[in-house]
Design an enzyme around this catalytic site. Structure first.
Site, PDB file in Angstrom:
ATOM      1  N   ASP A  30       8.161   4.660  -1.411  1.00 38.25           N
ATOM      2  CA  ASP A  30       7.854   3.879  -2.826  1.00 38.25           C
ATOM      3  C   ASP A  30       7.231   3.706  -3.680  1.00 38.25           C
ATOM      4  O   ASP A  30       6.214   4.772  -3.681  1.00 38.25           O
ATOM      5  CB  ASP A  30       7.556   2.088  -2.364  1.00 38.25           C
ATOM      6  CG  ASP A  30       7.641   0.788  -3.115  1.00 38.25           C
ATOM      7  OD1 ASP A  30       7.142   1.218  -4.660  1.00 38.25           O
ATOM      8  OD2 ASP A  30       7.305   0.050  -3.332  1.00 38.25           O
ATOM      9  N   LEU A  46       3.661   3.428  -4.071  1.00 36.58           N
ATOM     10  CA  LEU A  46       2.969   2.937  -3.459  1.00 36.58           C
ATOM     11  C   LEU A  46       2.104   1.706  -2.994  1.00 36.58           C
ATOM     12  O   LEU A  46       2.880   1.012  -2.455  1.00 36.58           O
ATOM     13  CB  LEU A  46       2.090   4.328  -3.082  1.00 36.58           C
ATOM     14  CG  LEU A  46       2.126   5.892  -3.182  1.00 36.58           C
ATOM     15  CD1 LEU A  46       0.879   6.739  -3.927  1.00 36.58           C
ATOM     16  CD2 LEU A  46       2.601   5.972  -1.786  1.00 36.58           C
ATOM     17  N   LEU A  47       0.681   1.616  -2.577  1.00 32.40           N
ATOM     18  CA  LEU A  47       0.572   0.508  -1.975  1.00 32.40           C
ATOM     19  C   LEU A  47       0.666  -1.023  -3.170  1.00 32.40           C
ATOM     20  O   LEU A  47      -0.309  -0.459  -4.559  1.00 32.40           O
ATOM     21  CB  LEU A  47      -0.927   0.361  -1.555  1.00 32.40           C
ATOM     22  CG  LEU A  47      -1.370  -1.086  -1.123  1.00 32.40           C
ATOM     23  CD1 LEU A  47      -0.527  -1.305  -0.271  1.00 32.40           C
ATOM     24  CD2 LEU A  47      -2.544   0.342   0.180  1.00 32.40           C
ATOM     25  N   HIS A  48       1.120  -2.001  -3.807  1.00 32.35           N
ATOM     26  CA  HIS A  48       0.936  -2.800  -4.212  1.00 32.35           C
ATOM     27  C   HIS A  48       1.053  -3.702  -3.722  1.00 32.35           C
ATOM     28  O   HIS A  48       1.516  -4.133  -2.634  1.00 32.35           O
ATOM     29  CB  HIS A  48       2.318  -2.883  -5.899  1.00 32.35           C
ATOM     30  CG  HIS A  48       3.046  -2.362  -5.122  1.00 32.35           C
ATOM     31  ND1 HIS A  48       3.762  -3.598  -4.805  1.00 32.35           N
ATOM     32  CD2 HIS A  48       4.280  -1.311  -4.734  1.00 32.35           C
ATOM     33  CE1 HIS A  48       5.544  -2.526  -4.621  1.00 32.35           C
ATOM     34  NE2 HIS A  48       5.444  -1.818  -4.581  1.00 32.35           N
ATOM     35  N   GLY A  49       1.447  -5.014  -4.712  1.00 30.34           N
ATOM     36  CA  GLY A  49       1.629  -6.735  -3.661  1.00 30.34           C
ATOM     37  C   GLY A  49       2.158  -7.092  -3.113  1.00 30.34           C
ATOM     38  O   GLY A  49       2.416  -7.514  -2.167  1.00 30.34           O
TER      39      GLY A  49
END
Length: 166
Positions: free
Chosen positions: A12, A15-18
């Site tokens: 993705d 990266l890190l998201h909701g």
């Protein structure tokens, strides 16, 4: 030594998201999100990137930020209690992980945005020649790669879509 408990691997670009926390984290039943990314681990803006991503995790997951090489070097030392969700932002990094011995069996491809020089495979995935070569390397290591933006969507084999759009 036992094999690490890798429950999910996703590409993705964000990266890190909701969406990772709310959909994929719960779907995978992970308790640790490992952001395997050189810039997020050690880059000049690493502290800023990490703060935003930790906030996105909402305290529901342990979060680690490792370079690709550190991930290769230490993943075998993971505790059996750790249900690891590996998150990368491009297929080249996943190829480096699997070629380095990280036992990934499946790679979920989520968001790879369109940029100049890329071609659109699906609404959320665009690739260039470097990406295609990386996906071929991943698949050559017996890792299944499927495009699936959310768990309720049907997974689509990445190489078949690349072939269809060529």
């Amino acid at each position: 030594m036992t094999s690490p408990n890798i429950v999910w691997t996703r590409i993705d670009e964000r990266l890190l998201h909701g969406q990772i926390r709310i959909t994929w984290g719960k779907h995978s039943e992970a308790n640790l999100i490992l952001v395997a990314n050189d810039d997020a681990a050690d880059g000049p803006n690493a502290a800023f990137m990490q703060a935003g991503m930790k906030a996105s995790a909402g305290g529901e997951y342990a979060v680690r930020f490792f370079s690709i090489q550190k991930t290769i070097d230490v993943i075998a030392k993971a505790s059996a209690k750790q249900k690891i969700f590996i998150l990368c932002n491009n297929p080249t990094d996943v190829a480096r992980l699997v070629e380095g011995g990280v036992p990934i069996l499946h790679c979920n491809v989520g968001n790879m945005h369109y940029h100049e020089g890329k071609r659109k495979l699906t609404k959320t995935v665009s690739v260039d020649d470097k990406d295609i070569e990386a996906f071929e390397r991943i698949v050559k290591c017996d890792v299944t790669c499927t495009i699936q933006n959310t768990p309720d969507q049907k997974p689509i084999d990445i190489l078949s879509v690349i072939t269809e759009t060529a």
